[in-house]
Design a protein around this motif. Structure first.
Motif, PDB file in Angstrom:
ATOM      1  N   ALA A 139       2.245   1.579   0.119  1.00 21.50           N
ATOM      2  CA  ALA A 139       3.089   1.033   0.981  1.00 21.50           C
ATOM      3  C   ALA A 139       3.502   0.833   2.177  1.00 21.50           C
ATOM      4  O   ALA A 139       3.921  -0.891   2.633  1.00 21.50           O
ATOM      5  N   THR A 189       2.930  -2.981   4.335  1.00 24.05           N
ATOM      6  CA  THR A 189       4.174  -2.592   5.276  1.00 24.05           C
ATOM      7  C   THR A 189       4.381  -2.814   6.397  1.00 24.05           C
ATOM      8  O   THR A 189       4.706  -3.586   7.584  1.00 24.05           O
ATOM      9  N   TRP A 222       3.873  -5.475  -4.745  1.00 24.56           N
ATOM     10  CA  TRP A 222       4.203  -6.295  -2.631  1.00 24.56           C
ATOM     11  C   TRP A 222       4.962  -7.194  -3.122  1.00 24.56           C
ATOM     12  O   TRP A 222       6.040  -7.950  -2.078  1.00 24.56           O
ATOM     13  N   LEU A 250       8.912  -5.237  -3.030  1.00 27.42           N
ATOM     14  CA  LEU A 250       8.561  -5.119  -1.447  1.00 27.42           C
ATOM     15  C   LEU A 250       8.494  -6.032  -0.159  1.00 27.42           C
ATOM     16  O   LEU A 250       8.679  -5.394   1.086  1.00 27.42           O
ATOM     17  N   PRO A 260       6.736   3.863  -5.654  1.00 26.72           N
ATOM     18  CA  PRO A 260       7.506   3.119  -4.124  1.00 26.72           C
ATOM     19  C   PRO A 260       8.485   2.461  -5.137  1.00 26.72           C
ATOM     20  O   PRO A 260       9.948   1.361  -4.570  1.00 26.72           O
TER      21      PRO A 260
END
Ligand code: ME8
Length: 556
Positions: A24, A28, A83, A86, A313
Motif C-alpha cells: 500500500a 500510495t 486500491w 485507498l 491496510p
C-alpha cells in the motif's frame, strides 16, 4: 498547447497472498506523484496491476485445492478493492493472465528470437521459487541458499530458452554510467554498476517443470515438453501492454519511454538490467527513471507471517480512514529510505497534525466567518504587515512545493504545507478576529482576516490533494468552492496567485475532518484490532493446514 505526457508505474504485485501495508505504501507513493503531475498540468498515465504466473502461484493454488486462475481471480479482486478504498487513481490495471498481455509477451519473444538474441540450450542451475529467481552456484549465500531471501533453492536441469543478456552488458553499463538520473537513489545505482561489472550471464527465460505461465510461442521439444515463459520476462513486459504497444501506435509513442518505474529496492536489479536489455533487443528506448524506494518495517521489525505482524491496510482504513493512512506513510517515510510503521505514531500524527492543526484551522475559520459575517467573505481592502507576511508565506510555500514535488521530495513538501497550516493558525492568534468583531470601526480588518484565512485554506486544499484527495475535496466543499470551480478541474496554477475566492462568496458550514482518537478509545480499539488481526492470521493458517491435508490425501 498539448500537455506533456507522464507515464508512471508501480510493480505488478504477486497475488500469492493478500497485500500488506508495504504494498500500500508503494502504490500510495505512485498515486501521489501521479496526482501531483495531473495537478501540474501533465497528461498522466498511471499503471498498476498483478503478476499472476509462476511456480509459486501454481503451488499455492494446488495447496488451496483450486485452479490457479480461480486462485488469482479471488486475490486480485482484493487488490482492486484495496486500491479503490485507498483512493488510488490508476488509469489501468494490468493482469498478466489477460489475453492482451499474453499476446504482447509472445510477440516480444518472437521478435527477439527472430533477431537471434534468444536461443535454446541446456539449463543447469539453482532456482528460488519464492523469489522466482535463478542463481548460479557462486551467487548463493554462505549456506547455499537464495542470496535474496536466504531460503533453500532447488537444483534444476532442463532444456530451456536463453536470452543473450551478455550481448548488452557493455551498452547497459555505459547507459547507467552516462545517465545519472536513470537509477535513483544514488546508492542503488552504485550497486547496479558493481553487479554488472561482475559479468552478465545469459538469462534462462523458459521452464518446463510447471505449466502456469505464458506458453513459449515455439513448437514443443522432441519429447513433447511445452515451455512456459519465465515469470520475470513475462512480468516486466506488462509496462508495454496497456499503452498500445501492439494496437495503438499513437498512444505508445506518446507514453513510451516510461517516465518513472517506481519499485521496491529489492527489484531494482530486474528493472535496471534485465528490463533494459529486453528493450534494447527490441530497439526500444529505455525508461527515463527507475526509483528504488525503501522498505516499511512494523514496530522496528520486518513483517512476516510467522511473526504474525503483517499489517492489513484494509483493517487500518476501516479504523482510521484512507487519508490518515496516506498522510502517515507519505509524511513519516523519506523516499528511498526504510521507514517504520507503528500504530502509536499513526495516532499521534492523526491527533496533532490532522485533528488539531488542520481540523482546527478549518473549523475556526468557518465558524468565525459564520458567526461574524454570516459566512460571507467580503472583498479585502488594504493590508497589514501580518497580512503581507501570510501572503508571502503562502507564495513561498506553493513555489517550494512545485519545485520539490517535481523532484519527488514528497515528505519535505508535505512538511512545508504543514508549516503553512501552523502559520495560518498563528495568524488567527496574531489578528484575534474575536476582538476585531467587537469593534465596529475595525469591520474591514475583520473582513480581511477572514478572507485571508479562507484563501489560505483554499490553497491548502489544493496542496494536500495529491496526498489526501478526499480531505482536499472536503475542505473545498466546506468552503463552498465547487460552484466557483469543480475540484476535479483544479490546477496548481489556480493557487499561484492570491485571491481565488470571489469577493462576496459565501462559505459553507464547518464539519469535522478528523475526530481525535482518545487514549481510552484507542486502548479498546487496539485490543479489538489486534484480536481481528490475530483471528485473520489464525484463519489463514487453519485454511492452509486444511488445504495441505487435502493435498496429502489426494497424493496418497
Ligand atoms: O516483486 N515495504 O511482487 P511483490 C515497502 N511481482 N514496500 C514493499 C514491502 C515493504 N515491506 N513489501 C513489498 C514482485 N513492497 C513482482 C514485481 S514488477 C514487473 C514484478 C512493495 O508482490 C515494493 O514496492 O513481491 C516491492 O518492490 C513490491 O511490493 C514487491 O511486490
Amino acid at each position: 498547447m498539448a500537455k506533456t505526457p507522464f507515464y508512471i508505474t508501480t510493480p505488478i504485485y504477486y497475488p500469492s497472498a493478500k497485500l500488506h501495508i508495504g504494498h500500500a505504501y508503494c502504490t500510495t507513493l505512485a498515486d501521489t506523484i501521479a496526482r501531483f503531475k495531473r495537478l501540474a498540468g501533465y497528461d498522466v498515465f498511471f499503471l498498476t496491476g498483478s503478476d499472476e504466473h509462476g511456480q509459486k502461484i501454481q503451488q499455492k493454488a494446488e495447496e488451496a485445492g483450486v485452479t490457479p486462475q480461480a486462485y488469482v481471480d479471488k486475490i486480485v479482486a482484493g487488490f482492486q478493492e484495496l486500491w479503490r478504498r485507498l483512493g488510488i487513481s490508476n488509469d489501468d490495471f494490468i493482469r498478466t493472465t489477460e489475453e492482451r498481455h499474453q499476446k504482447v509477451v509472445q510477440e516480444i519473444f518472437r521478435r527477439i528470437y527472430a533477431k537471434g538474441d534468444i536461443y535454446k540450450g541446456e539449463y543447469k542451475g539453482q532456482y528460488c521459487t519464492p523469489c522466482e529467481s535463478y542463481w548460479t552456484e557462486h551467487q548463493l549465500d554462505e549456506n547455499g541458499c537464495c542470496p535474496d531471501c536466504h531460503r533453500p533453492v532447488q537444483e534444476v536441469s532442463e532444456q530451456a530458452y536463453f536470452f543473450k543478456m551478455s550481448n548488452y552488458a557493455d551498452r547497459i553499463l555505459a547507459y547507467i554510467e552516462e545517465t545519472p538520473d536513470f537509477i535513483q537513489p544514488e546508492s542503488r545505482r552504485n550497486e547496479m554498476i558493481n553487479f554488472i561489472k561482475q559479468g552478465l550471464e545469459d538469462l534462462c527465460i523458459s521452464r518446463t517443470s510447471f505449466t502456469w505461465g505464458v506458453p513459449v510461442p515455439m513448437p514443443p521439444d522432441e519429447d513433447g515438453r511445452q515451455h512456459v515463459i519465465y515469470v520475470w520476462f513475462d512480468a516486466l513486459t506488462n509496462y508495454l501492454t496497456p499503452i498500445g504497444f501492439l494496437d495503438n501506435q499513437e498512444m505508445f509513442n506518446k507514453y513510451w519511454p516510461a517516465d518513472l518505474h517506481l519499485v521496491g529496492k529489492e527489484i531494482v536489479r530486474f528493472h535496471t538490467i534485465i528490463w533494459p536489455c529486453i528493450l534494447m533487443a527490441l530497439d526500444l528506448p529505455l525508461p527515463k527513471k527507475v526509483y528504488g524506494h525503501g522498505w516499511l518495517i512494523v514496530d522496528g521489525d520486518k513483517m512476516s507471517k510467522s511473526k504474525g505482524n503483517v499489517v492489513d491496510p484494509l483493517l487500518l482504513i476501516d479504523e482510521f480512514g484512507a487519508d490518515a493512512i496516506r498522510y502517515f506513510l507519505l509524511r513519516e517515510i523519506n523516499l528511498g529510505q526504510d521507514g517504520n510503521f507503528s500504530r502509536d505514531a499513526l495516532i499521534e500524527r492523526i491527533n496533532s497534525d490532522l485533528a488539531n492543526d488542520l481540523g482546527n484551522l478549518l473549523h475556526r475559520t468557518l465558524s468565525m466567518a459564520k458567526k461574524f459575517q454570516e459566512g460571507i467573505l467580503a472583498a479585502p481592502q488594504g493590508e497589514s504587515e501580518i497580512d503581507r507576511s501570510l501572503k508571502s508565506d503562502a507564495a513561498e510555500t506553493v513555489k517550494f512545493y512545485r519545485e520539490n514535488m517535481e523532484r519527488m521530495e514528497l515528505s519535505p513538501s508535505l512538511k512545508k504545507v504543514w508549516a503553512f497550516v501552523s502559520r495560518a493558525n498563528k495568524y488567527i492568534d496574531e489578528t484575534a478576529p474575536w476582538a476585531l468583531a467587537k469593534d465596529d470601526s475595525r469591520k474591514q480588518e475583520l473582513a480581511n482576516v477572514l478572507y485571508n484565512l479562507a484563501e489560505s485554506l483554499r490553497q491548502i486544499a489544493v496542496l494536500i490533494s495529491p496526498y489526501m484527495p478526499d480531505t482536499g475535496r472536503k475542505i473545498w466543499a466546506q468552503l463552498a468552492l465547487e460552484e466557483v470551480k469543480p475540484f476535479a478541474e483544479v490546477q496548481l496554477t489556480d493557487i499561484e496567485s492570491w485571491g481565488g475566492i470571489p469577493a462576496g462568496h459565501k462559505a459553507g458550514e464547518a464539519q469535522q475532518l478528523f475526530p481525535r482518537i482518545e487514549a481510552e478509545d484507542d486502548a479498546a480499539a487496539a485490543k479489538k484490532a489486534a484480536k481481528e488481526q490475530a483471528a485473520a492470521n489464525k484463519a489463514a493458517k487453519k485454511a492452509k493446514r486444511e488445504a495441505q491435508r487435502k493435498l496429502n490425501e489426494k497424493k496418497q
